[in-house]
Design a protein around this motif. Sequence first.
Motif, PDB file in Angstrom:
ATOM      1  N   GLU A   1      -4.488  50.636  17.031  1.00 40.21           N
ATOM      2  CA  GLU A   1      -4.344  52.060  16.746  1.00 40.21           C
ATOM      3  C   GLU A   1      -5.407  52.961  17.333  1.00 40.21           C
ATOM      4  O   GLU A   1      -5.470  54.135  17.019  1.00 40.21           O
ATOM      5  CB  GLU A   1      -4.254  52.278  15.234  1.00 40.21           C
TER       6      GLU A   1
ATOM      7  N   ASP B   1       0.956  55.172   4.205  1.00 42.89           N
ATOM      8  CA  ASP B   1       2.188  55.949   4.416  1.00 42.89           C
ATOM      9  C   ASP B   1       3.283  55.079   5.027  1.00 42.89           C
ATOM     10  O   ASP B   1       4.459  55.240   4.711  1.00 42.89           O
ATOM     11  CB  ASP B   1       1.932  57.148   5.326  1.00 42.89           C
TER      12      ASP B   1
ATOM     13  N   ASP C   1      -3.122  63.758  16.472  1.00 44.12           N
ATOM     14  CA  ASP C   1      -4.442  63.985  15.860  1.00 44.12           C
ATOM     15  C   ASP C   1      -5.339  64.802  16.781  1.00 44.12           C
ATOM     16  O   ASP C   1      -6.198  65.552  16.312  1.00 44.12           O
ATOM     17  CB  ASP C   1      -5.110  62.677  15.454  1.00 44.12           C
TER      18      ASP C   1
ATOM     19  N   ALA D   1      -2.710  56.284   6.936  1.00 46.15           N
ATOM     20  CA  ALA D   1      -1.563  56.048   7.819  1.00 46.15           C
ATOM     21  C   ALA D   1      -0.867  54.734   7.472  1.00 46.15           C
ATOM     22  O   ALA D   1       0.358  54.666   7.424  1.00 46.15           O
ATOM     23  CB  ALA D   1      -2.021  56.032   9.280  1.00 46.15           C
ATOM     24  N   ARG D   2      -1.665  53.697   7.209  1.00 47.22           N
ATOM     25  CA  ARG D   2      -1.081  52.404   6.854  1.00 47.22           C
ATOM     26  C   ARG D   2      -0.381  52.491   5.498  1.00 47.22           C
ATOM     27  O   ARG D   2       0.704  51.944   5.325  1.00 47.22           O
ATOM     28  CB  ARG D   2      -2.168  51.335   6.826  1.00 47.22           C
TER      29      ARG D   2
ATOM     30  N   GLU E   1      -8.393  57.965   7.513  1.00 45.34           N
ATOM     31  CA  GLU E   1      -7.160  58.268   8.263  1.00 45.34           C
ATOM     32  C   GLU E   1      -6.337  57.000   8.483  1.00 45.34           C
ATOM     33  O   GLU E   1      -5.117  57.004   8.311  1.00 45.34           O
ATOM     34  CB  GLU E   1      -7.482  58.860   9.629  1.00 45.34           C
TER      35      GLU E   1
END
Length: 151
Positions: free
Chosen positions: A95, A48, A142, A45-46, A41
Amino acid sequence: MQTGRPILSSVTRRIVSKSYPEAAGVAMLPDRYVSIPRLREAAQARADATSGRAVAREVDISHRGLMLFLEGARPQPKTLEKLLAWYHEHVQRSEGPPISASDALLVLMRAIPPEHRPAAASTLLSSLQDVHRAAGVECPPDVIAAGTSGT
């Protein structure tokens, strides 16, 4: 079972003991501290937010290796060490927790029979959303999505 070989490499033991002082000397697999889904995840995310190539450079693995990991492949031990080091250095401080919301729900509901887990998950998530509302903050996406992950 292999004997004579440490369960964790010295690099992974350093990462675990530095990040989790209470676990120093405990031979536990690193994904017990940071789940593979949580690593995936965070990397996704990074990627993206930046790019897959940028994340691969940060982690110090090949772009193809990162893409395979993001597509669901289990990382090789050296790659896992690099992902853990990257996670602890770049992600965890900013994060959040080292476990996905879905994994956290499974941990919390481990004693509940599988057939009762969907209702239990719904109750837990509803309560969490109420707590967030009462605190005047939004419930993280999430956490909301964890209810749809088939727990």
